[in-house]
Design a protein around this motif. Structure first.
Motif, PDB file in Angstrom:
ATOM      1  N   ILE A   1       0.848  -1.190   0.000  1.00  0.00           N
ATOM      2  CA  ILE A   1       0.000   0.000   0.000  1.00  0.00           C
ATOM      3  C   ILE A   1       0.884   1.241   0.000  1.00  0.00           C
ATOM      4  N   SER A   2       0.537   2.177  -0.886  1.00  0.00           N
ATOM      5  CA  SER A   2       1.360   3.377  -1.040  1.00  0.00           C
ATOM      6  C   SER A   2       0.500   4.635  -1.045  1.00  0.00           C
ATOM      7  N   THR A   3       1.026   5.662  -0.433  1.00  0.00           N
ATOM      8  CA  THR A   3       0.378   6.968  -0.456  1.00  0.00           C
ATOM      9  C   THR A   3       0.456   7.604  -1.835  1.00  0.00           C
ATOM     10  N   SER A   4      -0.503   8.465  -2.114  1.00  0.00           N
ATOM     11  CA  SER A   4      -0.378   9.389  -3.244  1.00  0.00           C
ATOM     12  C   SER A   4      -0.562  10.814  -2.714  1.00  0.00           C
ATOM     13  N   PHE A   5      -0.266  10.981  -1.418  1.00  0.00           N
ATOM     14  CA  PHE A   5      -0.321  12.254  -0.696  1.00  0.00           C
ATOM     15  C   PHE A   5      -1.782  12.721  -0.585  1.00  0.00           C
TER      16      PHE A   5
END
Length: 322
Positions: free
Chosen positions: A269-273
């Motif tokens: 899981i990764s942020t996209s801000f």
């Protein structure tokens, strides 16, 4: 069944610019979503695309929905909308249905782990040295992510050597080229790193549409897909190695929620801000991933967004701050 829809724009600056092989990101803009049913129960969402063209399209679609869209209309159109809009509406519907949130079986989950994203506007080596002065961080299973493809290859290889020499033995390194290399460059990097034990993977080393090149490269070195998954969503079902999943960009989050609940592996899981409303989902999905068969540090980019009410876990506080 009619719902009550409120929309509120938001904008914020990152604490430092993020330079990638595709450009520079300095701020984020989008829309907060508040859905209520006839019982005045609330579901919250966020629409935060990376590109202005998608932001403008989402704005037009949201305007066309009016203030009392039917549940059936929203569900029917989710698959045809841009991914960021499908996330925002799908997230609010999921909370209304108690699939997540305070009325769900496990409330909002939160993770304390994250890879650290090295800065791109200052020396990554000096930054790494500064954080390694913290003995607690040094003794943890540290994971570092570094954006590459911003400087000539030989310059970045030299910096990579400096980074690797400073990383503790149990640390992990992720490189992210954002699709900025060609096949020759990617193979050169793969050969350079083929025996490096600290390397966890190279993220999106080739352009998003070069699937055959990515498949070939993955036989030599661990390759994680990011942009390719957004361009060609069927890869979520066929790519057997790591998938960098950015919930706020990829569509209805109930799909990914089901995957992780069913213990599907090799998802990160990764942020996209995002604001605190979207961040609740990032943390929840990351916590589920870490309970699954292939736990690894999510990419939350701590220290890149301001510390303000807009990033609160309380959606009403986020709404008021926007």
């Amino acid at each position: 069944m009619s719902l009550f829809l409120q929309i509120k724009p938001f904008a914020f600056q990152l604490l430092m610019p993020l330079r990638t092989s595709q450009g520079i990101l300095r701020d984020k803009k989008g829309f907060l979503i508040h859905l209520q049913n006839e019982d005045k129960e609330s579901g919250w969402g966020e629409v935060a695309p990376m590109k202005n063209a998608e932001l403008n399209l989402c704005a037009a679609i949201l305007k066309s929905l009016g203030s009392t869209p039917s549940r059936e209309k929203l569900e029917r159109n989710l698959a045809t909308w841009p991914g960021s809009l499908s996330f925002g509406i799908g997230a609010a519907l999921a909370e209304l249905d108690s699939l997540v949130g305070h009325k769900s079986s496990q409330d909002w989950l939160k993770t304390s782990q994250s890879a650290l994203l090295l800065p791109t506007d200052k020396s990554p080596v000096l930054f790494l040295e500064s954080i390694l002065k913290d003995s607690q961080i040094k003794n943890e299973n540290l994971t570092i992510k570094w954006k590459v493809g911003n400087s000539p290859m030989e310059v970045e290889k030299k910096l990579l050597g400096e980074i690797l020499r400073r990383l503790p033995q149990n640390a992990h390194l992720r490189l992210d080229a954002n699709g900025g290399w060609d096949r020759k460059q990617a193979m050169d990097w793969a050969n350079h790193l083929s025996t490096e034990p600290k390397l966890e993977w190279i993220e999106q080393p080739l352009p998003a549409n070069d699937i055959s090149g990515l498949e070939e490269l993955s036989t030599k070195i661990p390759v994680a897909l990011d942009e390719s998954l957004l361009l060609n969503p069927v890869l979520k079902e066929t790519w057997q190695s790591w998938q960098i999943r950015k919930p706020l960009l990829e569509g209805d989050p109930r799909v990914l929620l089901k995957e992780l609940t069913n213990n599907v592996g090799y998802r990160v899981i990764s942020t996209s801000f995002e604001t605190g409303i979207g961040r609740r989902w990032i943390h929840h999905l990351a916590a589920l991933q870490q309970k699954g068969p292939t736990p690894t540090a999510p990419g939350l980019a701590p220290g890149w967004c301001p510390d303000s009410a807009m990033f609160s876990a309380n959606p009403e506080s986020v709404w008021d701050a926007a």
